[in-house]
Design an enzyme around this catalytic site. Structure first.
Site, PDB file in Angstrom:
ATOM      1  N   GLU A 101      42.681  48.765  68.056  1.00 31.97           N
ATOM      2  CA  GLU A 101      41.586  49.518  67.417  1.00 31.97           C
ATOM      3  C   GLU A 101      41.474  49.175  65.931  1.00 31.97           C
ATOM      4  OE1 GLU A 101      43.355  53.116  69.187  1.00 31.97           O
ATOM      5  OE2 GLU A 101      41.323  53.642  69.782  1.00 31.97           O
ATOM      6  N   GLY A 144      46.376  51.464  69.238  1.00 37.89           N
ATOM      7  CA  GLY A 144      45.875  51.659  67.880  1.00 37.89           C
ATOM      8  C   GLY A 144      45.838  50.375  67.069  1.00 37.89           C
ATOM      9  N   GLU A 158      46.535  52.771  76.671  1.00 37.55           N
ATOM     10  CA  GLU A 158      46.721  54.224  76.560  1.00 37.55           C
ATOM     11  C   GLU A 158      46.796  54.917  77.920  1.00 37.55           C
ATOM     12  OE1 GLU A 158      44.753  52.460  74.606  1.00 37.55           O
ATOM     13  OE2 GLU A 158      45.044  53.106  72.533  1.00 37.55           O
ATOM     14  N   ALA A 182      49.713  52.960  68.019  1.00 37.78           N
ATOM     15  CA  ALA A 182      50.134  54.141  67.264  1.00 37.78           C
ATOM     16  C   ALA A 182      51.587  54.398  67.644  1.00 37.78           C
ATOM     17  CB  ALA A 182      49.257  55.323  67.632  1.00 37.78           C
TER      18      ALA A 182
HETATM   19  C1  HXC Z   1      56.791  53.199  68.529  1.00 40.65           C
HETATM   20  C2  HXC Z   1      57.339  51.107  69.287  1.00 40.65           C
HETATM   21  C3  HXC Z   1      55.998  50.873  69.710  1.00 40.65           C
HETATM   22  C4  HXC Z   1      55.050  51.919  69.496  1.00 40.65           C
HETATM   23  C5  HXC Z   1      57.179  49.138  70.178  1.00 40.65           C
HETATM   24  N1  HXC Z   1      58.023  50.008  69.602  1.00 40.65           N
HETATM   25  N2  HXC Z   1      55.941  49.639  70.267  1.00 40.65           N
HETATM   26  N3  HXC Z   1      57.721  52.259  68.705  1.00 40.65           N
HETATM   27  N4  HXC Z   1      55.508  53.056  68.912  1.00 40.65           N
HETATM   28  N5  HXC Z   1      53.770  51.786  69.826  1.00 40.65           N
HETATM   29  C6  HXC Z   1      59.448  49.826  69.325  1.00 40.65           C
HETATM   30  C7  HXC Z   1      60.265  49.864  70.596  1.00 40.65           C
HETATM   31  O1  HXC Z   1      60.498  51.194  71.022  1.00 40.65           O
HETATM   32  C8  HXC Z   1      61.523  49.156  70.161  1.00 40.65           C
HETATM   33  O2  HXC Z   1      62.308  50.053  69.416  1.00 40.65           O
HETATM   34  C9  HXC Z   1      60.998  48.095  69.201  1.00 40.65           C
HETATM   35  O3  HXC Z   1      59.709  48.536  68.799  1.00 40.65           O
HETATM   36  C10 HXC Z   1      60.839  46.723  69.865  1.00 40.65           C
HETATM   37  O4  HXC Z   1      60.045  46.899  71.027  1.00 40.65           O
HETATM   38  P1  HXC Z   1      60.534  46.461  72.495  1.00 40.65           P
HETATM   39  O5  HXC Z   1      59.787  47.299  73.487  1.00 40.65           O
HETATM   40  O6  HXC Z   1      62.012  46.452  72.595  1.00 40.65           O
HETATM   41  O7  HXC Z   1      60.018  44.958  72.531  1.00 40.65           O
HETATM   42  P2  HXC Z   1      59.541  44.125  73.807  1.00 40.65           P
HETATM   43  O8  HXC Z   1      60.428  44.396  74.986  1.00 40.65           O
HETATM   44  O9  HXC Z   1      59.379  42.714  73.342  1.00 40.65           O
HETATM   45  O10 HXC Z   1      58.094  44.719  74.166  1.00 40.65           O
HETATM   46  C11 HXC Z   1      57.024  44.631  73.203  1.00 40.65           C
HETATM   47  C12 HXC Z   1      55.847  45.545  73.650  1.00 40.65           C
HETATM   48  C13 HXC Z   1      56.394  46.963  73.931  1.00 40.65           C
HETATM   49  C14 HXC Z   1      55.192  44.972  74.888  1.00 40.65           C
HETATM   50  C15 HXC Z   1      54.839  45.544  72.507  1.00 40.65           C
HETATM   51  O11 HXC Z   1      57.165  47.428  72.787  1.00 40.65           O
HETATM   52  C16 HXC Z   1      55.332  47.986  74.181  1.00 40.65           C
HETATM   53  O12 HXC Z   1      54.771  48.050  75.286  1.00 40.65           O
HETATM   54  N6  HXC Z   1      55.078  48.847  73.203  1.00 40.65           N
HETATM   55  C17 HXC Z   1      54.184  49.981  73.342  1.00 40.65           C
HETATM   56  C18 HXC Z   1      52.754  49.510  73.346  1.00 40.65           C
HETATM   57  C19 HXC Z   1      51.776  50.649  73.530  1.00 40.65           C
HETATM   58  O13 HXC Z   1      51.820  51.357  74.563  1.00 40.65           O
HETATM   59  N7  HXC Z   1      50.930  50.860  72.567  1.00 40.65           N
HETATM   60  C20 HXC Z   1      49.900  51.911  72.584  1.00 40.65           C
HETATM   61  C21 HXC Z   1      50.395  53.187  72.004  1.00 40.65           C
HETATM   62  S1  HXC Z   1      49.204  54.455  72.214  1.00 40.65           S
HETATM   63  P3  HXC Z   1      63.897  50.182  69.650  1.00 40.65           P
HETATM   64  O14 HXC Z   1      64.278  51.295  68.751  1.00 40.65           O
HETATM   65  O15 HXC Z   1      64.097  50.431  71.094  1.00 40.65           O
HETATM   66  O16 HXC Z   1      64.408  48.825  69.212  1.00 40.65           O
HETATM   67  C22 HXC Z   1      48.112  54.229  70.984  1.00 40.65           C
HETATM   68  C23 HXC Z   1      47.063  55.291  70.854  1.00 40.65           C
HETATM   69  C24 HXC Z   1      46.200  55.106  69.628  1.00 40.65           C
HETATM   70  O17 HXC Z   1      48.161  53.292  70.259  1.00 40.65           O
HETATM   71  C25 HXC Z   1      45.362  56.330  69.306  1.00 40.65           C
HETATM   72  C26 HXC Z   1      46.105  57.456  68.698  1.00 40.65           C
HETATM   73  C27 HXC Z   1      45.246  58.624  68.298  1.00 40.65           C
END
Ligand code: HXC
Length: 268
Positions: A122, A119, A142, A74
């Site tokens: 999921e 997400g 998460e 998400a």
């Molecule tokens: C918003 C995101 C994102 C996310 C990545 N980006 N994941 N933006 N939401 N979930 C963005 C980064 O901020 C970055 O933007 C660009 O995408 C590229 O990502 P990088 O981090 O620079 O790439 P990399 O170093 O290769 O790392 C990839 C990655 C990492 C390992 C996937 O991005 C990451 O850990 N992302 C978050 C994963 C996460 O925690 N997901 C769960 C979210 S909670 P910029 O602008 O800097 O270029 C969830 C809850 C669901 O999903 C339920 C809700 C009700």
């Protein structure tokens, strides 16, 4: 292209292409690794509402744009400032979408082409089948963000891979690769990335060759049956089996076998 009331659907964050009755839905926010914001959830909901009653679509494939991510979760930028009530509403929106996918009358295949996190994981879990490219990575991270999964991860992961393995992934936030996901039964197949869509389409084509009425009832029997105790679920299967005999597809399927020719199903 999927049409609604004669108009082609246009989306901000999705690409939808329908060929040979296979709708390929590509989540298209590469700048955010295809993260799911409210707009994307709503667009996906629109697609699945349409697909449910669209005779032009028999199987749906969901994938992410680019080679790096299926869906990286998400959208954290959008979630960061949410109030408790807004977070609850966002979770509900996601839940409704995942349930629409799970209960969609057409089979849904996730073609997981990279990071499938939070997400995104999921979303893959709500699909009927998951095919992963070799570079796919899965996690429910998460807890690292101080929250829990909110699109059904605590429920569907445990149902798919068992409580112990699910809790390990959910409690540690560990990321696993495609081979490990295959080993623990989270994905059905692992293929090289350049073969991913073709593999998903070839599975879709195989399904399309079967009796559409039966395909619909198989999904219904498995998904609804899993929510019942075994005796009621078996009874439900019996009722659906009986229902097959009210269909033209049953008559054609059995006749074509006896006449040693391919079946010409009509989906009724
Ligand atoms: C918003 C995101 C994102 C996310 C990545 N980006 N994941 N933006 N939401 N979930 C963005 C980064 O901020 C970055 O933007 C660009 O995408 C590229 O990502 P990088 O981090 O620079 O790439 P990399 O170093 O290769 O790392 C990839 C990655 C990492 C390992 C996937 O991005 C990451 O850990 N992302 C978050 C994963 C996460 O925690 N997901 C769960 C979210 S909670 P910029 O602008 O800097 O270029 C969830 C809850 C669901 O999903 C339920 C809700 C009700």
């Amino acid at each position: 292209m999927i049409t609604v009331k004669g108009d082609e659907m246009e989306f901000e964050n999705l690409k939808v292409e329908t060929t040979n009755r296979i709708a390929v839905v590509t989540i298209n926010r590469p700048e955010a690794l295809n993260a799911l914001n409210e707009q994307t959830l709503s667009e996906l909901q629109t697609v699945f509402t349409d697909v449910n009653n669209n005779d032009g679509v028999r199987v749906v494939i969901v994938t992410g744009s680019g080679k790096k991510a299926f869906v990286a979760g998400a959208d954290i930028v959008a979630m960061q400032q949410l109030s408790a009530l807004d977070a609850r509403r966002f979770s509900k929106l996601g839940h409704e979408l995942m349930r629409s996918i799970e209960t969609c009358s057409k089979p849904v295949i996730a073609a997981v082409n990279g990071f499938s996190l939070g997400g995104g994981c999921e979303l893959a879990l709500s699909c009927d089948v998951r095919i992963a490219s070799e570079n796919a990575r899965f996690s429910q991270p998460e807890v690292s963000l101080g929250v829990i999964p909110g699109f059904g991860g605590t429920q569907r992961l445990a149902r798919l891979i068992g409580k112990g393995r699910a809790l390990e992934l959910l409690l540690t936030g560990d990321m696993i690769d495609a081979d490990e996901a295959y080993r623990i039964g989270m994905v059905n197949k692992v293929v090289p990335q350049e073969e991913l869509l073709e593999t998903a389409k070839s599975m879709a084509t195989k399904i399309i060759g079967k009796g559409p009425f039966a395909v619909k009832l198989v999904k219904e029997a498995v998904c609804t049956g899993l929510e019942m105790d075994l005796d009621r679920a078996n009874q439900y299967e019996t009722e659906l089996f009986g229902l097959c005999f009210a269909s033209l597809d049953q008559k054609e399927g059995m006749l074509s076998f006896l006449e040693k020719r391919p079946a010409n199903f009509v989906g009724q």
